[in-house]
Design an enzyme around this catalytic site. Structure first.
Site, mmCIF file in Angstrom:
data_model
loop_
_atom_site.group_PDB
_atom_site.id
_atom_site.type_symbol
_atom_site.label_atom_id
_atom_site.label_comp_id
_atom_site.label_asym_id
_atom_site.label_seq_id
_atom_site.Cartn_x
_atom_site.Cartn_y
_atom_site.Cartn_z
ATOM 1 C CG ASN A 8 -2.102 1.541 1.210
ATOM 2 O OD1 ASN A 8 -2.094 2.346 0.426
ATOM 3 N ND2 ASN A 8 -2.922 0.855 2.639
ATOM 4 N NE ARG A 101 -6.792 1.015 -0.823
ATOM 5 C CZ ARG A 101 -6.398 2.411 0.034
ATOM 6 N NH1 ARG A 101 -5.299 3.600 0.468
ATOM 7 N NH2 ARG A 101 -7.561 3.563 0.203
ATOM 8 C CG HIS A 190 -13.557 2.583 2.332
ATOM 9 N ND1 HIS A 190 -13.954 3.537 3.516
ATOM 10 C CD2 HIS A 190 -12.086 2.511 3.083
ATOM 11 C CE1 HIS A 190 -13.263 4.774 3.743
ATOM 12 N NE2 HIS A 190 -12.178 4.380 3.620
ATOM 13 C CG HIS A 218 -14.187 1.180 6.494
ATOM 14 N ND1 HIS A 218 -13.334 -0.038 6.166
ATOM 15 C CD2 HIS A 218 -13.416 1.765 6.671
ATOM 16 C CE1 HIS A 218 -12.151 0.889 5.901
ATOM 17 N NE2 HIS A 218 -11.935 1.516 6.491
ATOM 18 N N GLY A 220 -13.488 4.976 9.887
ATOM 19 C CA GLY A 220 -12.162 4.756 10.778
ATOM 20 C C GLY A 220 -12.482 6.546 10.105
ATOM 21 C CG ASN A 221 -8.078 9.913 9.309
ATOM 22 O OD1 ASN A 221 -9.259 11.193 10.501
ATOM 23 N ND2 ASN A 221 -7.696 10.443 8.620
ATOM 24 N N GLY A 222 -11.481 7.642 7.549
ATOM 25 C CA GLY A 222 -12.346 7.720 6.580
ATOM 26 C C GLY A 222 -13.532 7.336 6.880
ATOM 27 N NE ARG A 251 -11.021 11.831 3.275
ATOM 28 C CZ ARG A 251 -11.130 10.666 2.721
ATOM 29 N NH1 ARG A 251 -12.034 9.693 2.527
ATOM 30 N NH2 ARG A 251 -9.754 9.702 2.964
ATOM 31 C CG MET A 293 -15.044 7.994 17.726
ATOM 32 S SD MET A 293 -15.936 9.425 17.820
ATOM 33 C CE MET A 293 -16.064 10.141 16.712
ATOM 34 C CB VAL A 341 -14.028 4.638 14.454
ATOM 35 C CG1 VAL A 341 -15.670 5.156 15.608
ATOM 36 C CG2 VAL A 341 -14.002 5.662 14.284
ATOM 37 N N GLY A 342 -15.140 1.989 14.207
ATOM 38 C CA GLY A 342 -16.557 0.663 14.134
ATOM 39 C C GLY A 342 -15.868 -0.115 14.985
ATOM 40 C CG ASN A 344 -10.900 -0.081 18.530
ATOM 41 O OD1 ASN A 344 -10.851 -0.997 18.908
ATOM 42 N ND2 ASN A 344 -10.357 -0.192 17.314
ATOM 43 C CD GLU A 394 -9.339 -1.353 4.111
ATOM 44 O OE1 GLU A 394 -9.559 -0.957 2.531
ATOM 45 O OE2 GLU A 394 -8.846 -1.166 4.772
#
Length: 408
Positions: A8, A101, A190, A218, A220-222, A251, A293, A341-342, A344, A394
């Protein structure tokens, strides 16, 4: 012979993972940062493993180096030195392929694709749709081909999973000729995460993927949400770029397009400034001053008004998408939370689905509060919809798709 090296590549970073696909085991992973700066940083991690083909280790080992890393070719050399110095041996565990990726495949790439000169030309051409990502992804491919010239390289596109979107979902209601000329449509992102998680969720509830209607969040930061019907993406929140949809770390997600016209006219903001505003200075960061978060939850618990508002806006947007996508699917079997985030943030999960009991969605507070790195159910036994936390992987999905592409 199922070892794949997953790459990546970012503009100033390189993440890698050596994976035994058949065993679903990471043999080593690493992150090389600050490429092109005066001093770079390289971290190489070897986890505990019992795979006979690699050296046994009693505990995970992590090594770090700081040194100049002028470009991606140099980064790959640093990676190879880390394997040689800290294991496992690349010579004893040679990858049969390298999986890359690539963020944007446009509508040209709908499956993992063996890299050729023509494929690289197309990735470069699509850079206008992902200027921060595709050029860096291409740099990583070319550097990897130099270091691993004798194995196939496969591009796995973030957008590919969403090529099954129906026209009604991917078409924007703007002038059709303009949209066609400038390739304006919803692409979604994603994709590898949404694909992996939707497969794992179906396995966990013990039903064939083809029969399951589900939502994958999903976060996360995104952040993005995808409606998956029978293993096919039929609706997703990110659009032409990863900016549309849910509120994210920095964003904005959905915003009235006229806001841009207003700020351009009234605040004399240039298009570059507007781009910077919505991508780098908005979202949770813009509302609370932090994109993390964990910090938002801590400050919210202390009564911080800005953090509380950021949290409320964040979950309000998620709940709206859950309701909309429920309507699109007509029935819902599973909702899965994944990514940083999802996986934790229990308060986010609870608030995002609160009040949806009439839709058959009911969270169990104790299950939701539990911490685990394993897939688990957090809904009540009476809940018609199974709500899960599914750790995403991923890199494993890229490795699987890479292996499938070279075996096809």
């Amino acid at each position: 012979m199922s070892i794949v090296l997953v790459i990546n590549s970012g503009s100033s970073s390189l993440k890698y993972e050596l994976i035994d696909v058949e065993a679903e085991q990471t043999l080593a992973s690493g992150l090389i940062e600050r490429i092109g700066e005066r001093t770079g940083r390289a971290t190489h991690t070897v986890p505990v493993t019992a795979t006979p083909s690699v050296e046994r280790t009693e505990a995970p080992s992590e090594s770090t180096r700081e040194l100049p890393i002028p470009d991606h070719t140099a980064a790959f050399q640093v990676m190879l030195e880390a394997f040689a110095d800290h294991g496992p041996s690349i010579e004893l565990n040679p990858p049969v392929a390298v999986g890359h990726r690539v963020v944007h495949g446009g509508k040209r790439f709908f499956e993992p694709t063996v890299v050729t000169d023509l494929v690289k030309i197309n990735i470069e051409d699509l850079a206008e749709l992902a200027p921060l990502h595709n050029p860096a992804n291409l740099q990583g491919i070319e550097a990897a081909q130099t270091m691993f010239p004798d194995v196939p390289h496969v591009a796995v596109f973030d957008t590919a999973f969403h090529q099954t979107l129906p026209p009604a979902a991917y078409t924007y209601a703007i002038d059709a000729d303009v949209a066609e000329k400038y390739r304006v449509r919803r692409y979604g992102f994603h994709g590898t995460s949404h694909k992996y998680v939707s497969q794992r969720a179906a396995e966990f509830i013990g039903r064939p993927l083809a029969e399951v209607k589900q939502l994958v969040l999903h976060l996360g930061n995104g952040a993005s949400i995808t409606a998956v019907d029978g293993g096919r993406s039929v609706e997703t929140s990110m659009g032409l770029t990863p900016l549309e949809g849910l509120v994210m770390g920095s964003r904005s997600g959905d915003v009235d397009p006229a806001v841009l016209f207003h700020l351009h006219r009234k605040a004399d903001m240039s298009f570059d400034e507007l781009d910077d505003l919505l991508n780098k200075r908005s979202g949770v960061l813009g509302l609370s001053g932090t994109r993390d978060m964990r910090d938002v939850l801590e400050r919210r618990a202390e009564g911080d008004a800005a953090a509380s508002l950021a949290f409320d806006v964040y979950v309000h947007r998620i709940k709206g998408y859950v309701g909309a996508y429920f309507a699109q699917l007509g029935r819902l079997d599973v909702i899965s939370f994944t990514a940083g985030v999802g996986e934790n943030a229990a308060p986010v999960r609870a608030a995002a689905l609160a009040g949806l009991e009439r839709l058959g969605i009911e969270i169990d507070e104790e299950r939701n509060a539990e911490r685990s790195g394993e897939i688990r159910k957090i809904s009540t036994d009476a809940s018609e919809v199974a709500v899960l936390v599914v750790p995403t992987d991923e890199e494993l999905e890229i490795a699987r798709e890479t292996l499938a592409a070279i075996e096809a």
